[in-house]
Scaffold this active site. Structure first.
Site, PDB file in Angstrom:
ATOM      1  N   ARG A 195       0.784  -1.229   0.000  1.00 31.12           N
ATOM      2  CA  ARG A 195       0.000   0.000   0.000  1.00 31.12           C
ATOM      3  C   ARG A 195       0.822   1.287   0.000  1.00 31.12           C
ATOM      4  O   ARG A 195       0.278   2.364  -0.261  1.00 31.12           O
ATOM      5  CB  ARG A 195      -0.924   0.021   1.226  1.00 31.12           C
ATOM      6  CG  ARG A 195      -0.177  -0.043   2.561  1.00 31.12           C
ATOM      7  CD  ARG A 195      -1.109  -0.017   3.763  1.00 31.12           C
ATOM      8  NE  ARG A 195      -1.767   1.243   3.903  1.00 31.12           N
ATOM      9  CZ  ARG A 195      -1.200   2.339   4.422  1.00 31.12           C
ATOM     10  NH1 ARG A 195       0.062   2.297   4.830  1.00 31.12           N
ATOM     11  NH2 ARG A 195      -1.871   3.441   4.534  1.00 31.12           N
TER      12      ARG A 195
ATOM     13  N   ALA B 132       1.382   5.431 -10.417  1.00 30.98           N
ATOM     14  CA  ALA B 132       2.150   4.304  -9.883  1.00 30.98           C
ATOM     15  C   ALA B 132       1.354   3.452  -8.900  1.00 30.98           C
ATOM     16  O   ALA B 132       0.642   3.977  -8.041  1.00 30.98           O
ATOM     17  CB  ALA B 132       3.411   4.816  -9.196  1.00 30.98           C
ATOM     18  N   LYS B 133       1.495   2.130  -9.030  1.00 30.50           N
ATOM     19  CA  LYS B 133       0.872   1.189  -8.106  1.00 30.50           C
ATOM     20  C   LYS B 133       1.966   0.388  -7.386  1.00 30.50           C
ATOM     21  O   LYS B 133       3.073   0.249  -7.897  1.00 30.50           O
ATOM     22  CB  LYS B 133      -0.056   0.229  -8.855  1.00 30.50           C
ATOM     23  CG  LYS B 133      -1.247   0.909  -9.496  1.00 30.50           C
ATOM     24  CD  LYS B 133      -2.264  -0.085 -10.016  1.00 30.50           C
ATOM     25  CE  LYS B 133      -1.834  -0.745 -11.281  1.00 30.50           C
ATOM     26  NZ  LYS B 133      -2.915  -1.561 -11.892  1.00 30.50           N
TER      27      LYS B 133
ATOM     28  N   GLU C  81       4.169  -7.325  -2.624  1.00 32.24           N
ATOM     29  CA  GLU C  81       3.852  -8.748  -2.447  1.00 32.24           C
ATOM     30  C   GLU C  81       3.453  -9.460  -3.735  1.00 32.24           C
ATOM     31  O   GLU C  81       3.756 -10.656  -3.905  1.00 32.24           O
ATOM     32  CB  GLU C  81       2.741  -8.894  -1.402  1.00 32.24           C
ATOM     33  CG  GLU C  81       3.202  -8.538  -0.016  1.00 32.24           C
ATOM     34  CD  GLU C  81       2.132  -7.839   0.815  1.00 32.24           C
ATOM     35  OE1 GLU C  81       1.972  -8.185   1.985  1.00 32.24           O
ATOM     36  OE2 GLU C  81       1.454  -6.939   0.276  1.00 32.24           O
TER      37      GLU C  81
END
Length: 331
Positions: free
Chosen positions: A89, A283-284, A288
């Site tokens: 996140r 952007a992301k 994980e």
């Protein structure tokens, strides 16, 4: 006998806490002595490149070299809460908070420059390489350094930013809903060599495609992909806790095996950029997700090579030989 097999693994991953849980990040931006910019936020560095990417976002908004930005992120007496370094996140959530705070900081810098340049409004003022400049009369300009000399002791130029991710709670009756936003996607293809005499599986080559929204730092992103592949490889073929009635038998690295550089292959990394409109510069996060498709790809490749479907990890040589013998006995 050695047999070759190919396999593909696909995954999608919802970033953030999800399911309606408040997912908030905060940041404070300050003008420091010598015209440096301070970013204060609780973005913990756990190897995902936060120290670099968050400074890059700030540098982009304020048009200043990244070397002139200080990130204060591990002192809770100085920084606001930005949530945990979990759920992939931080790039999305905290990156957004920093971007918002820097945009607010930009307004503060323009206001102070207006006063010092004796202008009647901020119209036409822009930020350029550590200076505030009147675009249509560039002789009118003042540096961040000069502003810091004027406004550091009595009045400090600073701004705050807060971002809350959009997440909805799933319907408790139907289980339907959109609990996460945004999602990231990836695909991994591998080619393996399976020795049917020893049960040893070797990875020969791999191609790994990862959706990143927009790559803030492509080199760091590829490093994440390589690291995720290595972790997935270890999870699939090596790392065996060997639990027996709750007791960990392989409780030391002499028994609990992890991949080494000799077990890795050169990966053909493909960065897919499809900017997310709600993200900082599109952007992301990919923290994980880069581990998820590796095991399915390897297991599918093993199945393609020897026709045995393994459903218990890790695929140790002993376990694979047992399945191969069982397959022969059932024929």
């Amino acid at each position: 006998m050695k047999k070759i097999g190919k396999g593909i693994g696909l995954s999608y991953y919802g970033t953030g806490y999800g399911n309606g849980f408040p997912d908030v990040s905060r940041a404070i931006i300050k003008l420091l002595p010598a015209g440096r910019i301070g970013i204060y936020c609780g973005v913990t560095e756990v190897g995902q490149g936060a120290k670099t990417s968050m400074r890059q976002i700030g540098a982009e908004v304020l048009d200043i070299d990244i070397e002139n930005i200080d990130l204060v992120h591990e002192d809770t007496s100085l920084m606001p809460d930005s949530g945990t370094a979990a759920a992939t996140r931080q790039t999305y959530n905290t990156g957004n908070a920093i971007k918002i705070a820097c945009e607010n900081m930009k307004k503060e810098l323009l206001e102070k420059a207006k006063i010092e340049l004796n202008l009647n409004s901020t119209s036409g003022l822009t930020l350029e390489k550590g200076e505030v400049i009147l675009s249509f009369f560039p002789q009118k300009r003042i540096s961040y350094k000069k502003l810091s000399e004027i406004y550091y002791n009595d009045v400090i130029i600073e701004a705050k930013g807060e971002f809350t991710a959009q997440t909805t709670e799933m319907d408790k009756e139907t289980g339907q809903g959109a609990p996460y936003w945004p999602y990231t996607f990836n695909a991994c293809a591998v080619e393996v060599e399976v020795d049917t005499e020893t049960g040893i599986v070797n990875i020969l080559k791999s191609t790994f495609a990862q959706d990143a929204g927009r790559a803030v730092n492509p080199m760091l992103l590829e490093g994440q992909m390589d690291g995720g592949f290595a972790m997935g490889l270890g999870y699939t073929l090596f790392e065996d806790l060997n639990l027996d009635k709750g007791i960990m038998k392989n409780n030391r690295f002499s028994k609990y095996l992890i991949p080494t550089a000799m077990d890795m292959v050169d990966i053909n990394n493909i960065i897919v950029e499809d900017p997310e409109p709600t993200a900082p510069y599109g952007a992301k996060g990919i923290g994980e997700p880069v581990t998820i498709p590796i095991a399915p790809a390897i297991l599918n490749a093993i199945y393609d090579a020897v026709g045995v479907r393994i459903k218990e990890l890790p695929v140790t040589p002993e376990k694979l030989i047992k399945h191969l013998r069982g397959c022969k006995e059932n024929r």
